[in-house]
Design an enzyme around this catalytic site. Structure first.
Site, mmCIF file in Angstrom:
data_model
loop_
_atom_site.group_PDB
_atom_site.id
_atom_site.type_symbol
_atom_site.label_atom_id
_atom_site.label_comp_id
_atom_site.label_asym_id
_atom_site.label_seq_id
_atom_site.Cartn_x
_atom_site.Cartn_y
_atom_site.Cartn_z
ATOM 1 N N GLU A 8 4.814 -17.309 15.333
ATOM 2 C CA GLU A 8 4.878 -16.286 16.374
ATOM 3 C C GLU A 8 5.875 -15.177 16.014
ATOM 4 O OE1 GLU A 8 3.737 -18.693 20.397
ATOM 5 O OE2 GLU A 8 5.719 -19.028 19.626
ATOM 6 N N CYS B 257 11.049 -9.331 16.398
ATOM 7 C CA CYS B 257 11.680 -10.604 16.059
ATOM 8 C C CYS B 257 10.690 -11.377 15.185
ATOM 9 C CB CYS B 257 11.980 -11.336 17.366
ATOM 10 S SG CYS B 257 12.695 -12.970 17.150
ATOM 11 N N CYS C 109 11.129 -25.581 12.100
ATOM 12 C CA CYS C 109 12.525 -25.360 11.712
ATOM 13 C C CYS C 109 13.200 -26.692 11.441
ATOM 14 C CB CYS C 109 13.265 -24.634 12.837
ATOM 15 S SG CYS C 109 14.971 -24.203 12.392
ATOM 16 N N CYS D 106 18.142 -27.866 16.588
ATOM 17 C CA CYS D 106 19.043 -27.608 17.715
ATOM 18 C C CYS D 106 18.439 -28.180 19.004
ATOM 19 C CB CYS D 106 19.309 -26.114 17.862
ATOM 20 S SG CYS D 106 20.083 -25.434 16.390
ATOM 21 N N CYS E 3 16.532 -25.904 21.626
ATOM 22 C CA CYS E 3 15.543 -24.964 21.096
ATOM 23 C C CYS E 3 14.162 -25.604 21.031
ATOM 24 C CB CYS E 3 15.976 -24.516 19.704
ATOM 25 S SG CYS E 3 14.778 -23.426 18.914
ATOM 26 N N GLY F 99 12.418 -20.738 12.760
ATOM 27 C CA GLY F 99 12.931 -21.058 11.431
ATOM 28 C C GLY F 99 14.372 -20.656 11.188
ATOM 29 N N GLU F 100 14.907 -21.168 10.073
ATOM 30 C CA GLU F 100 16.286 -20.864 9.678
ATOM 31 C C GLU F 100 16.221 -19.985 8.412
ATOM 32 O OE1 GLU F 100 19.458 -20.858 10.561
ATOM 33 O OE2 GLU F 100 19.826 -20.125 8.538
ATOM 34 N N SER G 182 19.852 -13.954 11.292
ATOM 35 C CA SER G 182 20.600 -14.877 12.144
ATOM 36 C C SER G 182 20.538 -16.285 11.578
ATOM 37 C CB SER G 182 19.989 -14.855 13.548
ATOM 38 O OG SER G 182 20.676 -15.726 14.409
ATOM 39 N N SER H 195 24.900 -18.298 14.804
ATOM 40 C CA SER H 195 24.694 -19.015 16.063
ATOM 41 C C SER H 195 25.752 -20.100 16.200
ATOM 42 C CB SER H 195 23.293 -19.644 16.066
ATOM 43 O OG SER H 195 22.322 -18.607 16.037
ATOM 44 N N LEU H 196 26.836 -19.765 16.854
ATOM 45 C CA LEU H 196 27.971 -20.684 16.927
ATOM 46 C C LEU H 196 27.793 -21.697 18.068
ATOM 47 C CD1 LEU H 196 30.624 -21.235 15.466
ATOM 48 C CD2 LEU H 196 31.765 -19.817 17.168
ATOM 49 N N ASN I 102 17.515 -20.054 27.910
ATOM 50 C CA ASN I 102 16.165 -19.933 28.466
ATOM 51 C C ASN I 102 15.589 -21.321 28.635
ATOM 52 O OD1 ASN I 102 15.682 -17.057 28.605
ATOM 53 N ND2 ASN I 102 15.919 -17.119 26.385
ATOM 54 N N CYS J 92 14.335 -15.805 23.597
ATOM 55 C CA CYS J 92 15.041 -16.549 22.540
ATOM 56 C C CYS J 92 14.800 -18.037 22.660
ATOM 57 C CB CYS J 92 16.553 -16.397 22.667
ATOM 58 S SG CYS J 92 17.138 -14.778 22.428
HETATM 59 N N1 SAH Z 1 17.812 -20.374 12.974
HETATM 60 C C1 SAH Z 1 18.417 -19.126 13.278
HETATM 61 C C2 SAH Z 1 17.470 -18.075 13.869
HETATM 62 C C3 SAH Z 1 16.459 -18.510 14.900
HETATM 63 S S1 SAH Z 1 17.050 -18.955 16.522
HETATM 64 C C4 SAH Z 1 19.636 -19.311 14.142
HETATM 65 O O1 SAH Z 1 19.921 -20.453 14.522
HETATM 66 O O2 SAH Z 1 20.347 -18.343 14.410
HETATM 67 C C5 SAH Z 1 17.576 -17.419 17.248
HETATM 68 C C6 SAH Z 1 18.603 -17.587 18.351
HETATM 69 O O3 SAH Z 1 18.018 -18.125 19.550
HETATM 70 C C7 SAH Z 1 19.713 -18.561 17.977
HETATM 71 O O4 SAH Z 1 20.972 -18.038 18.338
HETATM 72 C C8 SAH Z 1 19.350 -19.771 18.805
HETATM 73 O O5 SAH Z 1 20.437 -20.622 18.983
HETATM 74 C C9 SAH Z 1 18.866 -19.136 20.078
HETATM 75 N N2 SAH Z 1 18.126 -20.041 20.954
HETATM 76 C C10 SAH Z 1 17.335 -21.068 20.611
HETATM 77 N N3 SAH Z 1 16.820 -21.672 21.707
HETATM 78 C C11 SAH Z 1 17.282 -20.993 22.777
HETATM 79 C C12 SAH Z 1 17.063 -21.116 24.194
HETATM 80 N N4 SAH Z 1 16.253 -22.038 24.710
HETATM 81 N N5 SAH Z 1 17.692 -20.232 24.985
HETATM 82 C C13 SAH Z 1 18.476 -19.249 24.459
HETATM 83 N N6 SAH Z 1 18.682 -19.076 23.153
HETATM 84 C C14 SAH Z 1 18.110 -19.939 22.310
#
Ligand code: SAH
Length: 344
Positions: A90, A103, A110, A114, A117, A159-160, A191, A214-215, A290, A333
């Site tokens: 997507e 985006c 991925c 996380c 996610c 993805g990462e 990112s 993404s901390l 989200n 996101c």
């Molecule tokens: N793998 C990369 C890029 C993809 S995720 C990364 O981790 O940065 C892009 C961003 O969306 C990241 O900051 C991720 O933590 C955030 N994200 C993932 N799931 C989310 C959710 N349900 N609500 C808000 N942000 C989310």
């Protein structure tokens, strides 16, 4: 068969040479592909018929097939694309007042896993090629029309990116080269979940584009629970990598911090965050979580996000609360995940 959008300008020049064309043809072909965004070699009318036929036998232009497009009430558009091997990814088009952002996805699924996610739930299938990344841009730009130019690209889809470094780097080269998509490097953001070797490589090989990290947490104990990759690259290692990264106030590193109620959103967390990033030129993006059906977390109430933000501002750290766009079509996101499985 060569996927011609896998080639950066040097590789395109080599390819053109191998076919026996004059060197200046590379630039012409790049213009057809990236400025006019044609769909077949037949449309390259300044090449001879023979040259066009040779190209059609040796190379392929379009890779993605659009399966579905959904538009949100706020104008955000989500695209579901099918890859040649049947996998699906997507992309999300986000119109703003003065610019338009795309985006893009960098992998099918991925490997980061996380916990908050949705993409992570499907596990990891494979890396995308550079052509599959660049083609997301081309398809969306054709669809939204040339009067809505995509000016910004964020590598924040599925993805990462830094675990697919070579292909991401090539996609960035194609997106930012003058004779290709010609985006400003400062409008491209990569990112990462915190892949330290990838951040170090970015520092050397790709430091013109923006880095976002993404901390999401301020102690290892906390972060491990939501970002399993923290076991491999803990907070201390990530911070060290950011301290050696070539950033300054004009080129700040973005810290992404998704706000999860009762998990990482206390004022103590805010104060710990201040300490962690002290002295690094950063901008913090507070992302409202989200939620999705069955999500094991809930979003931090707005007023608590604002209190968290205030602690950062009080310490002179630029912190912004990101609006959530495209929520009604699951395009926000972390909400990207192909719902419709391909019917056999
Ligand atoms: N793998 C990369 C890029 C993809 S995720 C990364 O981790 O940065 C892009 C961003 O969306 C990241 O900051 C991720 O933590 C955030 N994200 C993932 N799931 C989310 C959710 N349900 N609500 C808000 N942000 C989310």
């Amino acid at each position: 068969m060569v996927d011609i959008k896998n080639l950066n300008i040097e590789e395109l020049k080599d390819f053109v040479k191998e076919l026996g064309f004059e060197p200046y043809r590379a630039k012409q072909i790049a213009q057809w592909l990236y400025k006019k965004r044609i769909k077949s070699f037949d449309e390259m009318t300044n090449l001879s018929k023979k040259a066009r036929e040779l190209l059609s036998r040796k190379a392929r232009i379009d890779i993605l097939k659009t399966v579905k497009v959904e538009e949100s009430s706020d104008g955000t558009r989500k695209y579901l694309f099918e890859l040649p091997d049947g996998n699906r990814i997507e992309s999300v088009f986000i119109p703003e007042k003065d610019w338009n952002t795309l985006c893009v996805s960098t992998q099918v699924g991925c490997p980061a896993g996380c916990k908050f996610c949705l993409t992570a739930k499907d596990g990891f299938t494979r890396n995308l090629t550079a052509a599959e990344i660049v083609d997301q841009y081309i398809h969306v730009q054709r669809d939204v029309g040339e009067n809505r130019r995509i000016s910004n690209v964020v590598f924040m889809g599925m993805g990462e990116p830094l675990l697919n470094f070579d292909n991401v780097k090539k996609a960035v080269e194609i997106m930012t080269h003058r004779d290709m998509l010609d985006l400003s490097t400062r409008k491209v953001t990569v990112s990462t979940v915190g892949v330290v070797p990838g951040i170090d490589r970015m520092a050397k090989e790709m430091n013109k584009v923006k880095l976002a990290v993404s901390l999401h947490a301020t102690t290892d104990e906390q972060r491990e629970k939501i970002v399993p990759m923290n076991r491999r690259w803990p907070i201390g290692e990530i911070m060290k990598a950011l301290r050696r990264y070539p950033a300054d106030n004009n080129r700040r590193i973005m810290i992404e911090y998704v706000m999860l109620k009762g998990v990482n959103d206390s004022l103590e967390d805010a104060r710990r965050l201040v300490k962690l990033i002290k002295g690094i030129p950063v901008k913090v993006n507070l992302i409202p979580f989200n939620p999705y059906p069955g999500a094991p977390f809930s979003p931090t109430p707005r007023e608590d996000i604002e209190k968290f933000q205030k602690v950062l501002w009080d310490h002179n750290i630029a912190a912004f609360i990101r609006d959530s766009r495209g929520q009604d079509i699951s395009a926000a996101c972390g909400m990207l995940r192909t719902k419709e499985k391909k019917s056999a």
